[in-house]
Design a protein around this motif. Structure first.
Motif, PDB file in Angstrom:
ATOM      1  N   GLU A  44       0.846  -1.136  -0.024  1.00 25.18           N
ATOM      2  CA  GLU A  44       0.133  -0.046  -0.025  1.00 25.18           C
ATOM      3  C   GLU A  44       1.078   1.145   0.172  1.00 25.18           C
ATOM      4  OE1 GLU A  44      -3.756   2.012   2.426  1.00 25.18           O
ATOM      5  OE2 GLU A  44      -2.953  -0.166   3.017  1.00 25.18           O
ATOM      6  N   LEU A  45       1.817   1.177   0.806  1.00 23.91           N
ATOM      7  CA  LEU A  45       2.996   2.475   0.749  1.00 23.91           C
ATOM      8  C   LEU A  45       3.562   2.404  -0.500  1.00 23.91           C
ATOM      9  CD1 LEU A  45       4.477   4.251   2.303  1.00 23.91           C
ATOM     10  CD2 LEU A  45       5.944   2.660   3.015  1.00 23.91           C
ATOM     11  N   ASP A  46       4.028   1.437  -1.368  1.00 26.56           N
ATOM     12  CA  ASP A  46       4.578   1.522  -2.598  1.00 26.56           C
ATOM     13  C   ASP A  46       3.319   2.193  -3.633  1.00 26.56           C
ATOM     14  OD1 ASP A  46       6.869   0.562  -1.612  1.00 26.56           O
ATOM     15  OD2 ASP A  46       6.462  -1.447  -2.334  1.00 26.56           O
ATOM     16  N   SER A  47       2.337   1.656  -3.422  1.00 30.26           N
ATOM     17  CA  SER A  47       1.070   2.508  -4.323  1.00 30.26           C
ATOM     18  C   SER A  47       1.007   3.855  -3.951  1.00 30.26           C
ATOM     19  CB  SER A  47      -0.030   1.619  -4.088  1.00 30.26           C
ATOM     20  OG  SER A  47      -1.220   2.287  -4.736  1.00 30.26           O
ATOM     21  N   PHE A  48       0.952   4.219  -2.783  1.00 29.16           N
ATOM     22  CA  PHE A  48       0.892   5.626  -2.454  1.00 29.16           C
ATOM     23  C   PHE A  48       1.953   6.363  -2.945  1.00 29.16           C
ATOM     24  CE2 PHE A  48      -1.975   4.569   1.326  1.00 29.16           C
ATOM     25  CZ  PHE A  48      -3.048   4.860   0.647  1.00 29.16           C
ATOM     26  N   ASP A  50       3.854   5.675  -5.609  1.00 24.26           N
ATOM     27  CA  ASP A  50       3.501   5.849  -6.997  1.00 24.26           C
ATOM     28  C   ASP A  50       2.570   6.984  -7.311  1.00 24.26           C
ATOM     29  OD1 ASP A  50       5.519   3.741  -7.576  1.00 24.26           O
ATOM     30  OD2 ASP A  50       4.101   2.236  -7.997  1.00 24.26           O
ATOM     31  N   LYS A  51       1.429   7.076  -6.818  1.00 23.36           N
ATOM     32  CA  LYS A  51       0.637   7.949  -6.950  1.00 23.36           C
ATOM     33  C   LYS A  51       1.055   9.367  -6.807  1.00 23.36           C
ATOM     34  CE  LYS A  51      -3.691   5.184  -6.209  1.00 23.36           C
ATOM     35  NZ  LYS A  51      -4.848   4.980  -5.155  1.00 23.36           N
ATOM     36  N   ILE A  52       1.932   9.342  -5.648  1.00 21.96           N
ATOM     37  CA  ILE A  52       2.321  10.858  -5.132  1.00 21.96           C
ATOM     38  C   ILE A  52       3.353  11.323  -6.464  1.00 21.96           C
ATOM     39  CG2 ILE A  52       4.152  12.000  -3.587  1.00 21.96           C
ATOM     40  CD1 ILE A  52       2.901  10.399  -1.652  1.00 21.96           C
ATOM     41  N   LYS A  53       4.228  10.450  -6.928  1.00 17.40           N
ATOM     42  CA  LYS A  53       5.190  10.662  -7.926  1.00 17.40           C
ATOM     43  C   LYS A  53       4.474  11.126  -9.189  1.00 17.40           C
ATOM     44  CE  LYS A  53       9.020   8.769 -10.422  1.00 17.40           C
ATOM     45  NZ  LYS A  53      10.043   7.322 -10.548  1.00 17.40           N
TER      46      LYS A  53
END
Length: 106
Positions: A44-48, A50-53
């Motif tokens: 979930e952290l990795d997904s967040f 990616d979305k932030i980037k």
């Protein structure tokens, strides 16, 4: 802390082998559940991240000049004269223009 260790040793000494095995299985299950939760949280952290980037890249693109301020749509009605038949033929022409500015819109 020494008292806690001696208390735990006393509890362990009072347990039967089956009780110790049951407690061990409970701890193993709890460790497995916590590892799965850690893995899910990391995904979930990795997904967040990616979305932030992606959002930061979109913001960077939207800050580039020129800024799109708005669109202008104008409808012009024209009545040209048909020279062969001597009648007016009405028609409409739509003009669409994008308005750009080199200053940020506030």
């Amino acid at each position: 802390m020494a008292e806690d260790a001696s208390f735990e040793d006393d509890q362990l000494a009072a347990m039967t082998t089956e009780d110790i095995q049951r407690a061990s299985r409970l701890l193993d299950n709890e460790i497995r559940i916590l590892k799965e939760e850690l893995q899910r949280t990391n995904l979930e952290l990795d997904s967040f991240k990616d979305k932030i980037k992606e959002n930061q890249e979109k913001i960077k693109l939207n800050k580039q000049l020129p800024y799109l301020v708005g669109n202008i749509v104008e409808v012009i009605s024209i009545h040209p004269l048909n020279l062969e038949m001597n009648i007016l033929i009405p028609f409409q022409m739509v003009i669409i223009a994008n308005v750009y500015s080199f200053m940020p819109y506030k």
